[in-house]
Scaffold this active site. Sequence first.
Site, short mmCIF file in Angstrom:
data_model
loop_
_atom_site.label_atom_id
_atom_site.label_comp_id
_atom_site.label_asym_id
_atom_site.label_seq_id
_atom_site.Cartn_x
_atom_site.Cartn_y
_atom_site.Cartn_z
CE LYS A 103 -0.48 0.04 5.05
NZ LYS A 103 -1.42 0.09 6.18
NE ARG A 108 -6.18 1.03 11.84
CZ ARG A 108 -4.98 0.70 11.36
NH1 ARG A 108 -3.99 1.58 11.36
NH2 ARG A 108 -4.76 -0.52 10.88
CE1 TYR A 155 15.17 30.46 5.05
CE2 TYR A 155 15.09 28.12 4.56
CZ TYR A 155 14.96 29.43 4.15
OH TYR A 155 14.63 29.72 2.85
CG MET A 164 11.06 23.33 -0.49
SD MET A 164 10.06 24.56 -1.35
CE MET A 164 8.96 25.08 -0.05
#
EC number: 5.1.1.1
Length: 358
Positions: free
Chosen positions: A34, A130, A254, A302
Site C-alpha cells: 500500500k 480503529r 534558517y 525545502m
Amino acid sequence: MRPARALIDLQALRHNYQVAREVTAGAKALAVIKADAYGHGAVRCAQALEAEADGFAVACIEEALELRAAGIRAPVLLLEGFFEADELSLIVEHDFWCVVHSLWQLEAIEKATLSKPITVWLKLDSGMHRVGLHPKDYQAAYQRLLASGKVAKIVLMSHFARADELHEQASAEQVAVFEAARQGLAAEVSLRNSPAVLGWPQIPSDWVRPGIMLYGATPFEEANAVASRLQPVMTLESKVICVRELPAGEPVGYGAKFITQKPMRIGVVAMGYADGYPRHAPTGTPVLVAGQRSQLLGRVSMDMLCIDLTDVPQAGLGSTVELWGKNVLASEVAMAADTIPYQIFCNLRRVPLLYSGA
C-alpha cells in the site's frame, strides 16, 4: 540534472520477503504494498515479487486497479475494503479479495447482485479500536456472510496496536479476544503484521502480512535478531553542491539553529523536505558522505540541507551523500527526527526511483 535520487534494490526486497516466509514456516504471506509500496513503487515491487508472493495487500481499490493495469494477476487484498457499494462490481471483475470491517459493508454484500462469490477477510476489532467488527457481532457476521451465498471463502483477521512493543502484554490480550470471538468458526486466520512476524513467533497465523519489514526497516526501537537479517531496499542519496569554509561563531541555515563552535567545513546537499526528507531532523542526524559517516547541521530547507565535512577531508563538491540506506539506516534517521521509517518512506516525493536487481 538535480542529483537527488532513490535507489531501489529489488533483490533485497525479495530477500526480505523470504525472511518473512522462513520465520513463519507453513504460513502464506501477503506482501503489503500500500501507499505505493511505502514509497518504493508498487508496480515494480509487485512485479519483482509476483513469482514468489502468495498475494499482495493494498489500502484501497485505486491501488489494486493500478496493479491489475500493470498485468499483476496475483491475489490482491483491499485492506480497507470498499468505500462505496458500487465498488463490489469491480471487486468481482478483477478478482480482488476484500476486508469487511463494518456492518454496513456486510449489509452491502447481502444486498448486492454479484456475478460470482467473493473472498472476504472478516476483520475483528480485538482492541486497537480503529476498524473492525465488535466481538459481539463477529460470529453473527460470519454466519450472515455464509448465508448470503455471495462469499466463496472467509479468512478471519485482526490487527495489533502494540506488537512493536515486545514486552507489552497488549498483543497477548488481543489474541485472547480474537480467539474467544472466533471460537467454533472453521476458517483460516491472519493476525501477524511485520512486528508480529519478527517478534511474536508464538502467535498463530495461517496468513501473515509483512509490510515495513519488506523494505528492510525494523519496527522496533531495540535490537531484534530476525530484524537484523533484513536488507535495506531504498538508498536515498544526493550530492554535495556547495562547500563553505566558516569560522567559529557563524550560523548555518534558517533560524540560526546551529552555530559553529570552531572553524568548520560545511557541505550543502541537494535534498530537503520537499523531497520527503524530514524537516524536523535535528543537528546530529547521521549521513554518509564520501564513504564516511558524518552529520546533519542546522535546519533542513525545502530543497537543501547542510552537513559537516570538517573531518571528512576526502569529501568535496560532487561527493555522494547517503541520507539513508545500507550504511545509514532509515530507522536511525527516523528516530533522530522523532518519527518512524513508515513515514519517511511514504513522504518521499519528487525524487526519481532507480531500480536494480529486477
